[in-house]
Enzyme design. Structure first.
Site, PDB file in Angstrom:
ATOM      1  N   ASP A 141       0.824  -1.213   0.000  1.00  0.00           N
ATOM      2  CA  ASP A 141       0.000   0.000   0.000  1.00  0.00           C
ATOM      3  C   ASP A 141       0.857   1.262   0.000  1.00  0.00           C
ATOM      4  O   ASP A 141       1.971   1.267   0.518  1.00  0.00           O
ATOM      5  CB  ASP A 141      -0.919  -0.022   1.238  1.00  0.00           C
ATOM      6  CG  ASP A 141      -2.092   0.932   1.094  1.00  0.00           C
ATOM      7  OD1 ASP A 141      -2.357   1.389  -0.029  1.00  0.00           O
ATOM      8  OD2 ASP A 141      -2.735   1.222   2.121  1.00  0.00           O
ATOM      9  N   HIS A 198       2.514   3.232  -8.904  1.00  0.00           N
ATOM     10  CA  HIS A 198       2.305   1.803  -9.177  1.00  0.00           C
ATOM     11  C   HIS A 198       3.500   1.240  -9.954  1.00  0.00           C
ATOM     12  O   HIS A 198       4.005   0.165  -9.648  1.00  0.00           O
ATOM     13  CB  HIS A 198       1.021   1.592  -9.992  1.00  0.00           C
ATOM     14  CG  HIS A 198      -0.230   2.035  -9.281  1.00  0.00           C
ATOM     15  ND1 HIS A 198      -0.461   1.767  -7.955  1.00  0.00           N
ATOM     16  CD2 HIS A 198      -1.332   2.716  -9.721  1.00  0.00           C
ATOM     17  CE1 HIS A 198      -1.636   2.273  -7.601  1.00  0.00           C
ATOM     18  NE2 HIS A 198      -2.183   2.859  -8.655  1.00  0.00           N
ATOM     19  N   LEU A 209      10.321 -20.852  -4.595  1.00  0.00           N
ATOM     20  CA  LEU A 209       9.401 -19.858  -4.036  1.00  0.00           C
ATOM     21  C   LEU A 209       8.137 -19.766  -4.890  1.00  0.00           C
ATOM     22  O   LEU A 209       8.231 -19.678  -6.121  1.00  0.00           O
ATOM     23  CB  LEU A 209      10.106 -18.492  -3.995  1.00  0.00           C
ATOM     24  CG  LEU A 209       9.257 -17.273  -3.631  1.00  0.00           C
ATOM     25  CD1 LEU A 209       8.816 -17.353  -2.167  1.00  0.00           C
ATOM     26  CD2 LEU A 209      10.040 -15.971  -3.858  1.00  0.00           C
TER      27      LEU A 209
HETATM   28  C1  IPE Z   1      -5.582  -2.624  -0.131  1.00  0.00           C
HETATM   29  O1  IPE Z   1      -5.196  -1.307  -0.308  1.00  0.00           O
HETATM   30  C2  IPE Z   1      -5.595  -3.339  -1.442  1.00  0.00           C
HETATM   31  C3  IPE Z   1      -4.286  -3.546  -2.052  1.00  0.00           C
HETATM   32  C4  IPE Z   1      -3.143  -3.238  -1.553  1.00  0.00           C
HETATM   33  C5  IPE Z   1      -4.331  -4.174  -3.342  1.00  0.00           C
HETATM   34  P1  IPE Z   1      -6.264  -0.131  -0.478  1.00  0.00           P
HETATM   35  O2  IPE Z   1      -5.493   1.115  -0.597  1.00  0.00           O
HETATM   36  O3  IPE Z   1      -7.206  -0.474  -1.569  1.00  0.00           O
HETATM   37  O4  IPE Z   1      -7.046  -0.237   0.902  1.00  0.00           O
HETATM   38  P2  IPE Z   1      -7.809   0.880   1.727  1.00  0.00           P
HETATM   39  O5  IPE Z   1      -8.806   1.505   0.806  1.00  0.00           O
HETATM   40  O6  IPE Z   1      -6.787   1.862   2.198  1.00  0.00           O
HETATM   41  O7  IPE Z   1      -8.416   0.153   2.875  1.00  0.00           O
HETATM   42  C1  IPE Z   2      -1.569   0.282  -3.346  1.00  0.00           C
HETATM   43  O1  IPE Z   2      -1.361   1.654  -3.380  1.00  0.00           O
HETATM   44  C2  IPE Z   2      -1.849  -0.297  -4.717  1.00  0.00           C
HETATM   45  C3  IPE Z   2      -3.230  -0.693  -4.947  1.00  0.00           C
HETATM   46  C4  IPE Z   2      -4.184  -0.672  -4.055  1.00  0.00           C
HETATM   47  C5  IPE Z   2      -3.576  -1.133  -6.281  1.00  0.00           C
HETATM   48  P1  IPE Z   2      -2.577   2.684  -3.426  1.00  0.00           P
HETATM   49  O2  IPE Z   2      -2.953   2.900  -4.852  1.00  0.00           O
HETATM   50  O3  IPE Z   2      -3.666   2.227  -2.545  1.00  0.00           O
HETATM   51  O4  IPE Z   2      -1.894   3.992  -2.847  1.00  0.00           O
HETATM   52  P2  IPE Z   2      -2.436   4.934  -1.693  1.00  0.00           P
HETATM   53  O5  IPE Z   2      -2.826   4.072  -0.550  1.00  0.00           O
HETATM   54  O6  IPE Z   2      -3.601   5.682  -2.265  1.00  0.00           O
HETATM   55  O7  IPE Z   2      -1.283   5.831  -1.369  1.00  0.00           O
HETATM   56 MG    MG Z   3      -4.052   2.432  -0.575  1.00  0.00          MG
END
Ligand code: IPE
Ligand code: IPE
Ligand code: MG
Length: 257
Positions: free
Chosen positions: A34, A51, A145
């Site tokens: 995240d 990303h 792995l």
């Molecule tokens: C969780 O992250 C999903 C992934 C890392 C793929 P999100 O960014 O979507 O989760 P919330 O919205 O902060 O809970």
């Molecule tokens: C995690 O990073 C990747 C996915 C959920 C696909 P985010 O896109 O949720 O990035 P933040 O949390 O908004 O910084």
């Molecule tokens: Mg996120």
């Protein structure tokens, strides 16, 4: 570049030097990757930039897991709820997934890594499904792995699917045991994760492996996913090794001595 495989003895020496007990490595580590969007925003860039940079972090995790002898790494890459994001971001994520699979497949195979995915894969674009199918073949030699990508995945979706399948099979209520649920989840052939890592400072589970994480140790770090490196993975392993896993029993008076 391919990392040369090292002997078991050499690996144990390196791990001990890094303060890690080679005999208490979690078999399965699950990661909620995240913070990509915030990482990009801090640089004045679009979320997709974050990303794209997250791919290097995945490479680091694969290397670190191989070095530690972790057998399974599950990466939460796209949740059921992430479909609610703007179309441009979703499309860019799917393109990135296909590109990464195409670019990395051979290299991963040469390292003994097998790729697979869990989630509602039929909801993914055709190109993603095809690349995932291709990547599943795995390495020629020994699998060191398993990297499991959770895509269009959520724990509640997975549980509903499992319950539907159990009902289709016509089991009586008394026949349904915890092991029945285990066997009907997407992770049926995997051990439960012993360690779950979440980056970006969020302290929540966001619909990830609710059943399988029942007794996992959680490691939260404020590091944003694109900054996550091998050393952060090693920090999480060290943190895990300091925990006393009780499973409902009384504390061990010798722990931490
Ligand atoms: C969780 O992250 C999903 C992934 C890392 C793929 P999100 O960014 O979507 O989760 P919330 O919205 O902060 O809970
Ligand atoms: C995690 O990073 C990747 C996915 C959920 C696909 P985010 O896109 O949720 O990035 P933040 O949390 O908004 O910084
Ligand atoms: Mg996120």
């Amino acid at each position: 570049m391919t990392t040369p495989r090292i002997s078991l003895k050499e690996r144990e020496r390196l791990l001990r030097a890094a303060g890690i007990d080679p005999h208490r490595i979690p078999e399965h580590v699950a990661i909620i990757m995240d913070g990509n969007g915030r990482w990009a925003k801090r640089r004045g860039e679009a979320r997709v930039f974050g990303h794209a940079h997250g791919v290097e972090s995945v490479r680091n995790v694969v290397e670190a897991a191989l070095e530690c002898g972790v057998r399974v790494v599950t990466l939460y890459a796209f949740s059921t709820e992430n479909w609610n994001r703007p179309k441009e971001e979703v499309d860019a994520l799917m393109d990135l997934l296909v590109k990464t699979l195409v670019d990395e497949a051979v290299e991963l195979g040469s390292k003994g890594v097998r790729l697979r995915a869990i989630g509602d894969l039929t909801s993914l674009p055709q190109a993603c499904q095809e690349e995932l199918e291709r990547a599943k073949k795995g390495p020629e030699g020994e699998v060191l792995l398993d990297v499991v990508l959770a895509l269009s995945y959520s724990a509640k979706w997975e549980m509903v699917e499992a319950i539907r399948q159990i009902m289709r099979e016509g089991l009586s209520p008394e026949q349904v045991l915890p092991s029945t649920i285990d066997k009907h989840l997407q992770t049926a052939d995997l051990p439960d994760p012993e360690l779950m890592i979440r980056t970006s400072g969020e302290h929540r589970i966001s619909n990830f492996m609710l059943w399988q994480l029942a007794y996992a140790e959680f490691h939260f770090t404020s590091v944003l996913w694109p900054d996550f490196r091998k050393k952060h993975f090693m920090d999480a392993i060290r943190d895990f090794q300091h925990r006393e896993r009780r499973f409902g029993a009384l504390p061990n008076p010798n722990h931490g001595r």
